[in-house]
Motif scaffolding. Structure first.
Motif, PDB file in Angstrom:
ATOM      1  N   GLU A 155      54.381 106.539  80.595  1.00  0.00           N
ATOM      2  CA  GLU A 155      53.463 106.854  81.901  1.00  0.00           C
ATOM      3  C   GLU A 155      54.334 107.039  83.103  1.00  0.00           C
ATOM      4  N   PHE A 156      54.859 105.942  83.442  1.00  0.00           N
ATOM      5  CA  PHE A 156      55.470 105.872  84.706  1.00  0.00           C
ATOM      6  C   PHE A 156      56.533 106.892  84.881  1.00  0.00           C
ATOM      7  N   MET A 157      57.287 107.022  83.836  1.00  0.00           N
ATOM      8  CA  MET A 157      58.683 108.221  84.024  1.00  0.00           C
ATOM      9  C   MET A 157      58.193 109.509  84.011  1.00  0.00           C
ATOM     10  N   TRP A 158      56.806 109.625  83.473  1.00  0.00           N
ATOM     11  CA  TRP A 158      56.553 111.060  83.479  1.00  0.00           C
ATOM     12  C   TRP A 158      55.901 111.208  84.838  1.00  0.00           C
ATOM     13  N   ASP A 159      55.062 110.357  85.187  1.00  0.00           N
ATOM     14  CA  ASP A 159      54.177 110.837  86.676  1.00  0.00           C
ATOM     15  C   ASP A 159      55.219 110.668  87.761  1.00  0.00           C
ATOM     16  N   THR A 160      56.274 109.731  87.820  1.00  0.00           N
ATOM     17  CA  THR A 160      57.404 109.673  88.936  1.00  0.00           C
ATOM     18  C   THR A 160      58.410 110.753  88.886  1.00  0.00           C
ATOM     19  N   LYS A 161      59.045 111.109  87.640  1.00  0.00           N
ATOM     20  CA  LYS A 161      60.122 111.808  87.784  1.00  0.00           C
ATOM     21  C   LYS A 161      60.104 112.849  86.667  1.00  0.00           C
ATOM     22  N   LYS A 162      58.930 113.132  85.975  1.00  0.00           N
ATOM     23  CA  LYS A 162      58.878 113.914  84.835  1.00  0.00           C
ATOM     24  C   LYS A 162      59.898 113.983  83.760  1.00  0.00           C
ATOM     25  N   LEU A 163      60.135 112.886  83.796  1.00  0.00           N
ATOM     26  CA  LEU A 163      61.204 112.589  82.674  1.00  0.00           C
ATOM     27  C   LEU A 163      60.344 111.738  81.302  1.00  0.00           C
ATOM     28  N   PHE A 164      60.750 112.575  80.282  1.00  0.00           N
ATOM     29  CA  PHE A 164      60.109 111.687  78.697  1.00  0.00           C
ATOM     30  C   PHE A 164      60.855 111.225  77.902  1.00  0.00           C
ATOM     31  N   CYS A 165      60.041 110.403  77.111  1.00  0.00           N
ATOM     32  CA  CYS A 165      60.898 109.396  76.268  1.00  0.00           C
ATOM     33  C   CYS A 165      61.699 110.264  75.233  1.00  0.00           C
ATOM     34  N   ASN A 166      62.803 110.232  75.054  1.00  0.00           N
ATOM     35  CA  ASN A 166      63.784 110.762  73.826  1.00  0.00           C
ATOM     36  C   ASN A 166      63.592 109.822  72.746  1.00  0.00           C
ATOM     37  N   ALA A 167      64.190 110.236  71.452  1.00  0.00           N
ATOM     38  CA  ALA A 167      64.093 109.777  70.081  1.00  0.00           C
ATOM     39  C   ALA A 167      64.162 108.174  70.178  1.00  0.00           C
ATOM     40  N   ASP A 168      65.010 107.659  71.287  1.00  0.00           N
ATOM     41  CA  ASP A 168      65.371 106.372  71.000  1.00  0.00           C
ATOM     42  C   ASP A 168      64.238 105.377  71.658  1.00  0.00           C
ATOM     43  N   PHE A 169      63.365 105.819  72.565  1.00  0.00           N
ATOM     44  CA  PHE A 169      62.701 104.939  73.345  1.00  0.00           C
ATOM     45  C   PHE A 169      61.562 104.158  72.501  1.00  0.00           C
ATOM     46  N   PHE A 170      60.786 104.798  71.801  1.00  0.00           N
ATOM     47  CA  PHE A 170      59.834 104.196  70.785  1.00  0.00           C
ATOM     48  C   PHE A 170      60.470 103.629  69.615  1.00  0.00           C
ATOM     49  N   HIS A 171      61.462 103.934  69.063  1.00  0.00           N
ATOM     50  CA  HIS A 171      62.278 103.577  68.145  1.00  0.00           C
ATOM     51  C   HIS A 171      62.628 101.833  68.296  1.00  0.00           C
ATOM     52  N   ALA A 172      62.758 101.635  69.574  1.00  0.00           N
ATOM     53  CA  ALA A 172      63.069  99.994  70.075  1.00  0.00           C
ATOM     54  C   ALA A 172      61.947  99.359  69.556  1.00  0.00           C
ATOM     55  N   SER A 173      60.551  99.608  69.941  1.00  0.00           N
ATOM     56  CA  SER A 173      59.659  98.489  69.517  1.00  0.00           C
ATOM     57  C   SER A 173      59.310  98.814  68.169  1.00  0.00           C
ATOM     58  N   ALA A 174      59.507 100.156  67.595  1.00  0.00           N
ATOM     59  CA  ALA A 174      59.104  99.879  66.195  1.00  0.00           C
ATOM     60  C   ALA A 174      60.062  99.305  65.473  1.00  0.00           C
ATOM     61  N   TYR A 175      61.167  99.236  65.797  1.00  0.00           N
ATOM     62  CA  TYR A 175      62.388  98.228  64.895  1.00  0.00           C
ATOM     63  C   TYR A 175      61.964  96.948  65.073  1.00  0.00           C
ATOM     64  N   TYR A 176      61.593  96.604  66.478  1.00  0.00           N
ATOM     65  CA  TYR A 176      61.248  95.201  66.735  1.00  0.00           C
ATOM     66  C   TYR A 176      60.208  94.744  66.029  1.00  0.00           C
ATOM     67  N   PHE A 177      59.174  95.570  65.671  1.00  0.00           N
ATOM     68  CA  PHE A 177      57.896  95.303  65.086  1.00  0.00           C
ATOM     69  C   PHE A 177      58.341  94.919  63.552  1.00  0.00           C
ATOM     70  N   MET A 178      59.581  95.615  63.073  1.00  0.00           N
ATOM     71  CA  MET A 178      59.849  95.286  61.595  1.00  0.00           C
ATOM     72  C   MET A 178      60.694  94.357  61.614  1.00  0.00           C
ATOM     73  N   GLY A 179      61.293  93.423  62.680  1.00  0.00           N
ATOM     74  CA  GLY A 179      61.783  92.474  62.550  1.00  0.00           C
ATOM     75  C   GLY A 179      63.326  92.629  62.483  1.00  0.00           C
ATOM     76  N   ILE A 180      63.791  93.844  62.902  1.00  0.00           N
ATOM     77  CA  ILE A 180      65.202  94.139  62.980  1.00  0.00           C
ATOM     78  C   ILE A 180      65.850  93.714  64.146  1.00  0.00           C
ATOM     79  N   PRO A 181      66.970  92.870  63.910  1.00  0.00           N
ATOM     80  CA  PRO A 181      67.840  92.586  64.995  1.00  0.00           C
ATOM     81  C   PRO A 181      68.103  93.737  66.245  1.00  0.00           C
ATOM     82  N   THR A 182      67.936  93.763  67.537  1.00  0.00           N
ATOM     83  CA  THR A 182      68.389  94.507  68.333  1.00  0.00           C
ATOM     84  C   THR A 182      69.568  95.079  68.081  1.00  0.00           C
ATOM     85  N   LYS A 183      70.699  94.124  67.818  1.00  0.00           N
ATOM     86  CA  LYS A 183      72.100  94.621  67.614  1.00  0.00           C
ATOM     87  C   LYS A 183      72.544  95.706  66.532  1.00  0.00           C
ATOM     88  N   LEU A 184      71.375  95.670  65.640  1.00  0.00           N
ATOM     89  CA  LEU A 184      71.598  96.633  64.476  1.00  0.00           C
ATOM     90  C   LEU A 184      70.807  97.876  64.727  1.00  0.00           C
TER      91      LEU A 184
END
Ligand SMILES: CC(=O)SCCNC(=O)CCNC(=O)[C@H](O)C(C)(C)COP(=O)(O)OP(=O)(O)OC[C@H]1O[C@@H](n2cnc3c(N)ncnc32)[C@H](O)[C@@H]1OP(=O)(O)O
Ligand SMILES: O=C([O-])CC(=O)C(=O)O
Length: 374
Positions: free
Chosen positions: A298-327
């Motif tokens: 929300e913040f990035m859209w409101d301030t810069k009109k920049l949107f999430c690319n494929a990578d952004f919500f992959h981070a939390s999705a992988y985290y919830f599945m217990g995948i280490p960040t380095k992988l």
């Protein structure tokens, strides 16, 4: 010459060749593989079907898919020489360097001798990458020498089982499958273009993929999912995220996981992986990381009109599945190898060596002074 040359910088907006494989952002936001919308593929196909599509131009029928999956399963194990090499790579190595070495080493043991072997080489890499990543990870971090075969039917399930030793849930299998589909192919992105440049010299499949891995590694490309995770984890709450991101923008820092070289309105992969991340957050029982991620969006859209690319919500999705960040970025390799290999094959069909020109901006012609007079 003064200032930054903007027009054409990064070859933006210039066509560098033809492809039948993919369209990106045709109307500002869409993504298709061989004519199929990526959203349709995530709902009605599996990653193995998408790999088959990219390598053959058509989706498989039931028999073709069964035969293809059996072939991939038979190629999952690693040669002992490669296992030994992986055991020598330290735990603090960059996992993308491990993938690069694993790919290159396999190319020594099982070289693509001529182009009639290109499908075999591509499928071998596709089948072996989860084991290359997990064999090194579990040996270097846990001292465990894993069995590189599993009874898991899908690539996504196979990877999750190699990583934890546990049978994954249906939800986790599904999300991995969707994730692998979303990352599979993306036209002339930097790593794929690397693969095509390498292919254009008539080099072998393993060299093309090794070069592509090195290109994907950077934080402006595939490495952004890890960088996004590292950033999100420093935010304590949605309000804290907004405050810290404001500071980052004021310091002119890039916020990883936002923006795109081609899409101008949104990245169609984001809405899909975001929905799965929300589902995973509920299963995880603590949605704070998801809520923080939404606040960032929300913040990035409101301030810069920049949107999430494929990578952004992959981070939390992988985290919830217990995948280490380095992988995170190595998983991208496990998927994108399909796109890379398909582009190598396409380049070979109608090849001319890729060799652009440069605008010279250096010194005027001059004579070499004797070294004693310089
Ligand atoms: C799977 C993938 O590979 S997706 C891409 C993953 N990469 C990232 O998430 C890294 C962060 N994003 C970025 O660095 C860029 O948006 C890229 C590399 C994806 C695209 O780069 P470009 O096409 O060159 O876009 P460019 O950098 O020209 O952006 C235009 C403007 O938006 C700004 N901008 C773009 N992305 C961001 C960002 N993530 N954070 C802050 N500002 C940004 C730029 O600074 C630039 O501003 P300026 O005109 O004042 O200089
Ligand atoms: O297309 C790009 O430039 C980067 C990207 O999103 C990808 O490779 O998936």
């Amino acid at each position: 010459m003064t200032g930054k040359k903007l027009s054409g910088a990064g070859l933006r907006g210039q066509s560098a060749g033809e492809t039948k494989l993919c369209t990106v952002g045709k109307s500002g936001s869409g993504l298709t593989y061989c004519g199929y919308d990526v959203a349709d593929l995530t709902e009605n196909a599996t990653f193995e079907e998408v790999a088959y599509l990219l390598f053959n131009g058509e989706l498989p029928n039931v028999d073709q898919l069964a035969a293809y999956k059996a072939e991939l399963k038979s190629m999952r194990d690693l040669p002992n020489e490669l296992k030994d090499a992986l055991k020598h790579i330290p735990a603090d190595a960059h996992p993308m360097d491990v993938m690069r070495t694993g790919c290159s080493f396999l190319g020594n043991l099982e070289p693509e001798v001529d182009f009639t072997q290109q499908n075999k080489a591509a499928n071998r890499l596709l089948a072996a990458f989860p084991a290359i990543m997990c064999y090194w990870y579990r040996f270097s971090h846990e001292g465990v020498e894993i069995d590189c075969n599993t009874d898991e039917d899908s690539m996504g399930g196979h990877f999750l089982k190699l990583l934890s030793g546990e049978t994954p849930s249906e939800l986790h299998r599904k999300v991995m499958d969707v994730s692998l589909i979303l990352y599979a192919e993306h036209e002339f992105n930097a790593s794929t273009f690397t693969a095509r440049v390498c292919a254009s010299t008539l080099s072998d499949m393993f060299s093309c993929v090794t070069g592509a891995i090195g290109t994907l590694r950077g934080p402006l490309h595939g490495g952004a999912n890890e960088a996004a995770m590292d950033m999100i984890q420093t935010f304590k709450s949605p309000a804290d995220a907004k405050e810290k991101m404001a500071g980052m923008l004021a310091r002119k820092e890039k916020i990883m996981g936002f923006g795109h070289a081609i899409y101008s309105e949104s990245d169609p992969r984001n809405v899909i992986i975001k929905a799965w991340s929300e589902k995973l957050a509920k299963e995880y029982g603590d949605s704070s990381l998801y809520d923080i991620s939404v606040a960032c969006e929300e913040f990035m859209w409101d301030t810069k009109k920049l949107f999430c690319n494929a990578d952004f919500f992959h981070a939390s999705a992988y985290y919830f599945m217990g995948i280490p960040t380095k992988l995170f970025t190595p998983i991208f390799v496990c998927s994108r190898v399909t796109g890379w290999a398909a582009h190598v094959m396409e380049q070979r069909v109608n090849n001319r060596i890729i060799r652009p020109s440069a605008d010279y901006i250096g010194a005027e012609p001059r004579a070499v002074q004797p070294i004693s007079e310089r």
